[in-house]
Design a protein around this motif. Structure first.
Motif, mmCIF file in Angstrom:
data_model
loop_
_atom_site.group_PDB
_atom_site.id
_atom_site.type_symbol
_atom_site.label_atom_id
_atom_site.label_comp_id
_atom_site.label_asym_id
_atom_site.label_seq_id
_atom_site.Cartn_x
_atom_site.Cartn_y
_atom_site.Cartn_z
ATOM 1 N N ASP A 257 -12.803 5.984 16.203
ATOM 2 C CA ASP A 257 -11.347 5.683 16.279
ATOM 3 C C ASP A 257 -10.574 4.420 15.080
ATOM 4 O OD1 ASP A 257 -8.751 5.381 16.977
ATOM 5 O OD2 ASP A 257 -8.992 5.410 19.094
ATOM 6 N N TRP A 258 -10.489 4.751 13.924
ATOM 7 C CA TRP A 258 -9.926 3.510 13.708
ATOM 8 C C TRP A 258 -8.460 3.226 13.530
ATOM 9 C CZ3 TRP A 258 -5.323 3.540 9.910
ATOM 10 C CH2 TRP A 258 -4.926 5.041 9.598
ATOM 11 N N GLN A 259 -7.813 3.596 14.025
ATOM 12 C CA GLN A 259 -6.602 3.281 13.840
ATOM 13 C C GLN A 259 -6.387 1.904 15.437
ATOM 14 O OE1 GLN A 259 -2.929 5.875 14.502
ATOM 15 N NE2 GLN A 259 -4.280 7.080 13.013
ATOM 16 N N ASP A 260 -7.685 2.346 16.394
ATOM 17 C CA ASP A 260 -7.881 1.302 17.337
ATOM 18 C C ASP A 260 -8.185 0.706 17.109
ATOM 19 O OD1 ASP A 260 -7.786 0.348 19.839
ATOM 20 O OD2 ASP A 260 -9.527 0.678 19.791
ATOM 21 N N LEU A 262 -8.293 -1.328 13.534
ATOM 22 C CA LEU A 262 -8.065 -1.774 12.605
ATOM 23 C C LEU A 262 -6.848 -2.217 13.762
ATOM 24 C CD1 LEU A 262 -5.278 -2.369 10.225
ATOM 25 C CD2 LEU A 262 -4.424 0.281 10.510
ATOM 26 N N ASP A 263 -6.029 -1.956 15.500
ATOM 27 C CA ASP A 263 -4.694 -2.812 15.643
ATOM 28 C C ASP A 263 -5.819 -3.944 16.503
ATOM 29 O OD1 ASP A 263 -3.226 -3.053 17.588
ATOM 30 O OD2 ASP A 263 -4.285 -2.406 18.872
ATOM 31 N N VAL A 264 -7.514 -3.611 16.473
ATOM 32 C CA VAL A 264 -7.878 -4.914 17.527
ATOM 33 C C VAL A 264 -8.189 -5.851 16.064
ATOM 34 C CG1 VAL A 264 -10.222 -5.484 18.389
ATOM 35 C CG2 VAL A 264 -9.044 -3.258 19.451
ATOM 36 N N ALA A 265 -8.526 -5.658 15.564
ATOM 37 C CA ALA A 265 -9.041 -6.502 14.511
ATOM 38 C C ALA A 265 -7.558 -7.302 13.553
ATOM 39 C CB ALA A 265 -9.674 -5.900 12.846
ATOM 40 N N ALA A 266 -6.086 -6.352 13.641
ATOM 41 C CA ALA A 266 -5.396 -7.148 12.621
ATOM 42 C C ALA A 266 -4.512 -8.045 13.984
ATOM 43 C CB ALA A 266 -3.993 -6.453 12.709
ATOM 44 N N SER A 267 -5.259 -7.931 15.592
ATOM 45 C CA SER A 267 -4.626 -8.654 16.739
ATOM 46 C C SER A 267 -5.291 -10.086 16.833
ATOM 47 C CB SER A 267 -3.938 -8.071 17.799
ATOM 48 O OG SER A 267 -5.846 -7.476 18.035
ATOM 49 N N VAL A 268 -6.098 -10.126 16.174
ATOM 50 C CA VAL A 268 -8.103 -10.890 16.726
ATOM 51 C C VAL A 268 -7.249 -11.642 15.318
ATOM 52 C CG1 VAL A 268 -9.632 -11.294 16.553
ATOM 53 C CG2 VAL A 268 -9.205 -9.807 17.884
ATOM 54 N N LEU A 269 -7.305 -11.189 14.160
ATOM 55 C CA LEU A 269 -7.102 -11.926 13.129
ATOM 56 C C LEU A 269 -5.736 -12.822 12.441
ATOM 57 C CD1 LEU A 269 -10.185 -10.668 10.761
ATOM 58 C CD2 LEU A 269 -9.804 -12.076 11.776
ATOM 59 N N ALA A 276 0.826 -3.124 11.014
ATOM 60 C CA ALA A 276 1.690 -2.149 10.943
ATOM 61 C C ALA A 276 2.519 -1.547 9.571
ATOM 62 C CB ALA A 276 3.158 -3.375 12.237
ATOM 63 N N LYS A 277 3.165 -2.220 8.881
ATOM 64 C CA LYS A 277 2.789 -1.801 7.292
ATOM 65 C C LYS A 277 2.021 -0.393 7.406
ATOM 66 C CE LYS A 277 4.612 -1.870 2.090
ATOM 67 N NZ LYS A 277 4.442 -0.586 2.083
ATOM 68 N N PHE A 278 0.673 -0.423 7.100
ATOM 69 C CA PHE A 278 0.045 0.463 6.719
ATOM 70 C C PHE A 278 -0.035 2.358 7.850
ATOM 71 C CE2 PHE A 278 -4.212 2.680 6.725
ATOM 72 C CZ PHE A 278 -4.396 2.685 5.036
ATOM 73 N N ILE A 279 0.260 1.431 9.232
ATOM 74 C CA ILE A 279 0.134 2.808 9.579
ATOM 75 C C ILE A 279 1.895 3.459 9.500
ATOM 76 C CG2 ILE A 279 0.774 3.377 12.489
ATOM 77 C CD1 ILE A 279 -2.059 2.912 11.424
ATOM 78 N N GLY A 409 -15.071 5.246 7.812
ATOM 79 C CA GLY A 409 -14.553 5.000 9.061
ATOM 80 C C GLY A 409 -13.681 4.019 9.196
ATOM 81 N N GLY A 410 -13.323 3.994 7.779
ATOM 82 C CA GLY A 410 -12.189 2.701 8.344
ATOM 83 C C GLY A 410 -10.454 3.104 7.661
ATOM 84 N N ALA A 411 -9.860 2.596 7.912
ATOM 85 C CA ALA A 411 -8.562 2.549 7.681
ATOM 86 C C ALA A 411 -8.330 2.857 5.713
ATOM 87 C CB ALA A 411 -7.645 1.388 8.002
ATOM 88 N N MET A 412 -8.954 2.073 5.771
ATOM 89 C CA MET A 412 -8.862 2.263 3.187
ATOM 90 C C MET A 412 -9.352 3.963 3.916
ATOM 91 S SD MET A 412 -9.180 -1.037 2.606
ATOM 92 C CE MET A 412 -9.655 -0.591 0.108
#
Length: 428
Positions: A257-260, A262-269, A276-279, A409-412
């Motif tokens: 689940d790359w979108q989830d 991404l959300d987890v990593a972005a909020s932590v980091l 948000a822009k990528f999504i 399996g990543g966003a990119m």
């Protein structure tokens, strides 16, 4: 429908989506009073924060001292210096280049003089001092947090500052770290193209490899002294206790689940703005793809397969590529659904019909790099029963990039896969 008309409709859909994701107009943003809170408490300023070219700037002394930093300003050099513990931040009036502990970094807005006070980019000051910074558009409030607790797949983890020494233990997370501009001190190596997949390798120079994501090197992780480990439940549930004894650990719930993730990593980091822009861009592109897709292909049955190193084959009704096809509105072959299995193992050519669909996408992986597995692939594709499959007869069988369609399996990788689909569905 003509190609020109399809593209025009796609453009209209894209424009509508872009408009829908803009939270406020420029005029509204300029008119609204900007509030700043630190750990829930409102900060008072003698000179109000300003929005300049879409960026929030605040009086440097007030915000830095509120965050526990010591500040000084060199009038002659027009330079503000903020120190907090071992962290030293230097900003110069009118310059988009700052320094953190002597290293130059780029700013997206230059410090400005407003009514005799030096205003600096709020997000940069907060991030450089290890503070989470988020924007609440409804209340025009910049929300700063010096401590944050995160719920994750295996519990909760509290962090006392934005982590700087990150270890990432699954390939999708490594891809996401590069997207977010965060270089991990350690990361699991790629399945092929070691040490890291070629499309992200330039963003990982200096990152230490930690072995396979299914069995990371725990001793090497200890040696890196990380302040955060990002793992995933699918791979690391059994070693979670070991990991959290080394450093605070965040565990994502689904490897694919790359979108989830991404959300987890972005909020932590503290990189939610990038995510948000990528999504938003992703949603625009998905809408464009769906609008351009030929009527005959809407809802088409998609079979995602690979040939295994033991000579068998399998179809996937789960995983990274499958999730993307589901988001794009495609269907699963009825014969595969009837098995009620997420991974369908096909061991004989007589079962080959289980691999069929309107389209077949094959991400067979050359695990050993010797090409041996492609001999097995050729045995399948040369068989008379294979040649009788609908997708094969209609020339809709494609061999695709195993890295970006499966292994990463990543966003990119998701974006690269979607780019490929424009080609395979003749939408370029």
């Amino acid at each position: 429908m003509s190609s020109v008309k399809k593209r025009f409709i796609g453009l209209l859909v894209t424009l509508a989506l872009v408009i829908s994701i803009i939270p406020v107009t420029a005029a509204t943003a300029a008119a609204a009073a900007i509030n700043v809170t630190v750990d829930g408490k409102k900060v008072s300023f003698t000179v109000a924060p300003q929005t300049i070219n879409g960026r929030t700037l605040v009086p440097y002394r007030t915000i830095a001292e509120t965050l526990g930093g010591a500040v000084k300003y060199d009038e002659k050099a027009k330079k503000a210096t903020i120190t907090k513990g071992s962290q030293k931040v230097e900003l110069t009036l009118g310059s988009k280049t700052a320094k953190i502990n002597g290293a130059s970094v780029a700013l997206d807005a230059a410090p400005a003089n407003v009514k005799g006070s030096v205003l600096v980019p709020l997000r940069f000051v907060g991030e450089s001092l290890g503070v989470w910074v988020n924007w609440n558009a409804k209340t025009s409030t910049a929300v700063l947090e010096t401590k944050k607790t995160f719920k994750h797949a295996l519990g909760t983890t509290t962090l006392n500052s934005v982590p700087k020494r990150i270890v990432i233990l699954f390939n999708g997370g490594v891809d996401i770290s590069v997207l977010l501009g965060v270089k991990p001190v350690g990361a699991v190596e790629s399945y092929v193209q070691q040490p890291f997949y070629e499309y992200i390798r330039s963003g990982l120079i200096g990152t230490k490899t930690l072995g396979d994501e299914t069995q990371p090197n725990v001793e090497a992780i200890v040696g890196l002294k990380p302040d955060l480990i990002i793992a995933t439940k699918d791979r690391h549930e059994k070693i979670y206790d070991q990991l959290k004894a080394i450093a605070p650990t965040i565990v994502t719930k689904d490897l694919a689940d790359w979108q989830d993730n991404l959300d987890v990593a972005a909020s932590v980091l503290n990189k939610e703005e990038i995510a948000a822009k990528f999504i938003a861009d992703w949603k625009v592109k998905v809408a464009d793809f769906k609008s351009m897709l030929a009527a005959k292909d809407k809802g088409a049955e998609i079979s995602v397969i690979r040939i295994n190193p033991n000579g068998s084959a399998r179809a996937y009704n789960t995983g990274f590529a499958y999730k993307i096809f589901q988001e794009l509105g495609f269907a699963t072959p009825k014969a595969q659904l009837a098995t009620k299995q997420e991974i369908i193992n096909v061991t004989s050519k007589e079962q080959v019909s289980l691999l069929d669909g309107d389209y077949i996408f094959d991400f067979t992986t050359d695990w050993d790099g010797d090409g041996a597995i492609f001999k097995y692939q050729k045995e399948w594709t040369d068989s008379p029963l294979w040649k009788n499959l609908d997708a094969v007869k209609n020339k809709k069988y494609y061999k695709v990039n195993a890295v970006t369609w499966n292994l990463s399996g990543g966003a990119m990788a998701a974006k690269l896969m979607l780019d490929d689909l424009y080609f395979y569905f003749d939408l370029n």
